[in-house]
Design an enzyme around this catalytic site. Structure first.
Site, PDB file in Angstrom:
ATOM      1  N   TYR A  87       0.842  -1.191   0.000  1.00 24.71           N
ATOM      2  CA  TYR A  87       0.000   0.000   0.000  1.00 24.71           C
ATOM      3  C   TYR A  87       0.877   1.240   0.000  1.00 24.71           C
ATOM      4  O   TYR A  87       2.037   1.215   0.397  1.00 24.71           O
ATOM      5  CB  TYR A  87      -0.986   0.017   1.178  1.00 24.71           C
ATOM      6  CG  TYR A  87      -0.374   0.319   2.524  1.00 24.71           C
ATOM      7  CD1 TYR A  87      -0.332   1.623   3.010  1.00 24.71           C
ATOM      8  CD2 TYR A  87       0.148  -0.697   3.313  1.00 24.71           C
ATOM      9  CE1 TYR A  87       0.223   1.903   4.248  1.00 24.71           C
ATOM     10  CE2 TYR A  87       0.696  -0.427   4.541  1.00 24.71           C
ATOM     11  CZ  TYR A  87       0.738   0.871   5.009  1.00 24.71           C
ATOM     12  OH  TYR A  87       1.291   1.142   6.234  1.00 24.71           O
ATOM     13  N   CYS A  88       0.310   2.330  -0.490  1.00 22.64           N
ATOM     14  CA  CYS A  88       0.954   3.634  -0.473  1.00 22.64           C
ATOM     15  C   CYS A  88      -0.118   4.641  -0.066  1.00 22.64           C
ATOM     16  O   CYS A  88      -1.111   4.267   0.546  1.00 22.64           O
ATOM     17  CB  CYS A  88       1.582   3.963  -1.821  1.00 22.64           C
ATOM     18  SG  CYS A  88       0.384   4.102  -3.170  1.00 22.64           S
ATOM     19  N   GLN A  89       0.049   5.885  -0.409  1.00 24.92           N
ATOM     20  CA  GLN A  89      -0.929   6.886   0.007  1.00 24.92           C
ATOM     21  C   GLN A  89      -2.231   6.771  -0.781  1.00 24.92           C
ATOM     22  O   GLN A  89      -3.310   6.852  -0.222  1.00 24.92           O
ATOM     23  CB  GLN A  89      -0.339   8.296  -0.132  1.00 24.92           C
ATOM     24  CG  GLN A  89      -1.141   9.377   0.554  1.00 24.92           C
ATOM     25  CD  GLN A  89      -1.158   9.230   2.073  1.00 24.92           C
ATOM     26  OE1 GLN A  89      -0.261   8.667   2.675  1.00 24.92           O
ATOM     27  NE2 GLN A  89      -2.202   9.736   2.699  1.00 24.92           N
ATOM     28  N   GLY A  91      -2.398   4.552  -4.033  1.00 30.05           N
ATOM     29  CA  GLY A  91      -2.462   3.354  -4.863  1.00 30.05           C
ATOM     30  C   GLY A  91      -1.539   3.366  -6.064  1.00 30.05           C
ATOM     31  O   GLY A  91      -1.288   2.325  -6.657  1.00 30.05           O
ATOM     32  N   PHE A 116      -3.581   4.242   1.660  1.00 31.75           N
ATOM     33  CA  PHE A 116      -3.666   4.518   3.097  1.00 31.75           C
ATOM     34  C   PHE A 116      -4.717   5.578   3.426  1.00 31.75           C
ATOM     35  O   PHE A 116      -5.351   5.521   4.472  1.00 31.75           O
ATOM     36  CB  PHE A 116      -2.289   4.953   3.622  1.00 31.75           C
ATOM     37  CG  PHE A 116      -2.244   5.177   5.099  1.00 31.75           C
ATOM     38  CD1 PHE A 116      -2.312   4.105   5.973  1.00 31.75           C
ATOM     39  CD2 PHE A 116      -2.140   6.450   5.625  1.00 31.75           C
ATOM     40  CE1 PHE A 116      -2.263   4.297   7.352  1.00 31.75           C
ATOM     41  CE2 PHE A 116      -2.092   6.657   6.990  1.00 31.75           C
ATOM     42  CZ  PHE A 116      -2.154   5.579   7.849  1.00 31.75           C
TER      43      PHE A 116
END
Length: 126
Positions: A87-89, A91, A116
């Site tokens: 995951y990142c901020q 996608g 996130f």
């Protein structure tokens, strides 16, 4: 007139490349809803691919921070025989990370839909 043709051709190439990358990414990485992600992330390797300052501001409980900018150097920290949840901020970076991992032979790749910022579960801050 030649400039207009050049711009149209360039625009067409950009659109074609974007469409290709979108469908390629959908083929190699599963996009999971928050509920699906919560159901499986404890049995997988949970990797936060954001930068360290973003990770320290808040991350999913149990996640390891391996920024996408360091992924090539730190790939040995991720086991290829276990599922990988990324995951990142939002996608986008987790999709790029999944492409890098796929090229190195990782098969069971998933990422969090919306990243996130859409996460409603437990988080940890430093």
């Amino acid at each position: 007139m030649e400039t207009l043709y050049f711009i149209l051709i360039l625009l067409g190439v950009i659109i074609a490349y974007s469409a290709f990358m979108y469908f390629y990414q959908r083929r190699i990485v599963k996009t999971l809803t928050e509920d699906e992600f919560k159901a499986g992330y404890r049995k997988a390797q949970l990797i936060d691919v954001r930068e360290p300052n973003e990770y320290q501001a808040g991350h999913i409980l149990g996640a390891r921070n391996i920024p996408v900018s360091q992924l090539r150097m730190r790939m040995k920290e991720i086991r290829p025989d276990k599922p990988v949840y990324l995951y990142c901020q939002s996608g986008a970076r987790s999709g790029r990370a999944a492409q890098m991992l796929h090229r190195k032979g990782y098969k069971d790749l998933s990422h969090l839909q919306g990243g996130f910022k859409k996460w409603g579960g437990k988080i940890k801050t430093k």
